[in-house]
Design a protein around this motif. Sequence first.
Motif, short mmCIF file in Angstrom:
data_model
loop_
_atom_site.label_atom_id
_atom_site.label_comp_id
_atom_site.label_asym_id
_atom_site.label_seq_id
_atom_site.Cartn_x
_atom_site.Cartn_y
_atom_site.Cartn_z
N VAL A 322 0.88 -1.16 0.00
CA VAL A 322 0.00 0.00 0.00
C VAL A 322 0.92 1.22 0.00
O VAL A 322 1.81 1.34 0.85
N THR A 323 0.73 2.12 -0.96
CA THR A 323 1.64 3.25 -1.09
C THR A 323 0.90 4.54 -1.41
O THR A 323 -0.17 4.53 -2.02
N THR A 324 1.49 5.65 -0.98
CA THR A 324 1.04 6.95 -1.45
C THR A 324 1.44 7.10 -2.92
O THR A 324 2.28 6.35 -3.43
N ASP A 325 0.85 8.06 -3.58
CA ASP A 325 1.07 8.23 -5.02
C ASP A 325 2.34 9.04 -5.24
O ASP A 325 2.31 10.24 -5.53
N CYS A 326 3.48 8.37 -5.10
CA CYS A 326 4.76 9.06 -5.27
C CYS A 326 5.78 8.10 -5.86
O CYS A 326 5.68 6.88 -5.71
N PRO A 330 3.87 3.38 -8.09
CA PRO A 330 2.57 3.21 -8.76
C PRO A 330 2.68 2.63 -10.16
O PRO A 330 1.78 1.93 -10.62
N ARG A 331 3.78 2.90 -10.86
CA ARG A 331 3.98 2.34 -12.21
C ARG A 331 4.27 0.84 -12.16
O ARG A 331 4.00 0.11 -13.11
N LEU A 332 4.83 0.42 -11.03
CA LEU A 332 5.24 -0.98 -10.89
C LEU A 332 4.09 -1.90 -10.50
O LEU A 332 3.97 -3.01 -11.02
N GLY A 338 -0.83 -4.72 -5.11
CA GLY A 338 -0.83 -3.57 -4.22
C GLY A 338 -1.87 -2.53 -4.57
O GLY A 338 -2.61 -2.67 -5.55
N ILE A 339 -1.93 -1.49 -3.73
CA ILE A 339 -2.90 -0.40 -3.90
C ILE A 339 -2.17 0.93 -3.80
O ILE A 339 -1.33 1.13 -2.91
N VAL A 340 -2.51 1.84 -4.72
CA VAL A 340 -1.97 3.20 -4.70
C VAL A 340 -3.04 4.14 -4.15
O VAL A 340 -4.17 4.19 -4.66
N CYS A 341 -2.70 4.89 -3.10
CA CYS A 341 -3.62 5.86 -2.51
C CYS A 341 -3.50 7.18 -3.27
O CYS A 341 -2.41 7.75 -3.35
N LEU A 342 -4.59 7.67 -3.81
CA LEU A 342 -4.54 8.83 -4.69
C LEU A 342 -4.54 10.16 -3.94
O LEU A 342 -4.42 11.21 -4.56
N ASP A 343 -4.71 10.12 -2.62
CA ASP A 343 -4.52 11.32 -1.82
C ASP A 343 -3.79 10.93 -0.54
O ASP A 343 -3.55 9.75 -0.29
N ARG A 344 -3.43 11.91 0.26
CA ARG A 344 -2.62 11.66 1.44
C ARG A 344 -3.44 11.75 2.73
O ARG A 344 -2.91 12.05 3.79
N LEU A 345 -4.72 11.46 2.64
CA LEU A 345 -5.56 11.45 3.83
C LEU A 345 -5.32 10.18 4.63
O LEU A 345 -5.21 9.08 4.06
#
Length: 409
Positions: A322-326, A330-332, A338-345
């Motif tokens: 699980v990662t922030t969008d940075c 996300p390309r990998l 996994g999951i990409v979080c599109l905001d930092r909430l």
Amino acid sequence: MQKPVLTIFYQFNPWRSSIGGIQTIIRSFVKYAPDEFEICFVGTGADPAEKPLQWQEREYAGKQIQFMPLFTLQGDNHRKRVPISVGYTAALFRTCLESDFMHFHRIEPTLATRSWRGEKTLFVHNDIRQQTAKTDKRASLWRNFPAVYSLLERSLVKQFDQILSCHTGSLELYRDRYPELSDRISYINNSFDDAVFQPSSDRIIQRRLFAQKLGLSEDTQFILFAGRLQPQKDPVLLIQAIAALAHPNAHLLIAGDGELATEIKAEATRLEVRDRITLLGAQTQPEMAHLYQIANVFVLSSRFEGLPVSVLEALGSGTPIVTTDCGDTPRLLTLNSGIVCLDRLPTTIADALDRVLFNPDDFPSDACVRTVQPYSARVIVSQVYREMMARWEVRSHKRVMLSEARSYT
């Protein structure tokens, strides 16, 4: 025939615990160096008895290398009031360590190397735009002085024969800034040691044993964070996400150390989740391999990144992300790795973690391993060395031909 010499420059000691993906990459370049190369490493000393600026023969990962400490440094996991890179760069001005090949993992030390002869390669590990952005100036020293960094970069970058970036954004940035150098700038996959980081056949049993060791319930689900506890990684945001979790048996393991350790504990206490978090401190490579294997999910809360080696190691161990969008993570990632979080909430990160913990079959171990197979250190590092050897042989042939031509005149 004389061996070509590769000298690697970075401000750490390979025989001591040091947190960071750059250190891991360097260790792979030493471990998987072919016998046709002589390896030298210029780092920092861990023992005051080690004499600075003197070569010594040492063994690392079964290989004999030449090691030179520039000065003694007791621990590099906490940022210093005076950056370590300043002392490292100053020490390089006191000597000349040119060789056939030179690898640099920060640009600052190359202030001292502009007149050195030999092939120089700069590895770019971070998102340079974000590294120098003017938001949250604690995250990077250069965020306080972006114009100075730009001037420094422009004055140094032309000395490099190669610039290898593991971040696509930085690759594009360098090609835009320095079109005259575009043929020297290319992408390189970050890599992980797949001889060390592999899935465990008894993952569930080992997880239960680890939970018992911590005095936790046997059905505890582990969320793993690994890295320096510094603003770039934003571990405080992760603590806030833990407070928003719905999963009743989730427990956060923090493997790392740094300046935010006290702030993390304070935030966990404030949010009343201190009993759901264990700070493990800096871990050795074998300890990290075990942690990746027992973790249910690996989490990245960073503000900016390149392609973190920790992500590759986790995936190689069969653990979803699980990662922030940075960065390039996300390309990998694929839908089942996994999951990409599109905001930092915090709630967004918590929801993603809950989704993985409640639905493990949607993120199978073999899918994680398949995703990361192209990033094997043995493959990537070996390719770099093959290309280096080819260039060295061409240069050696030209020197022989020139010498023979001169002998006839």
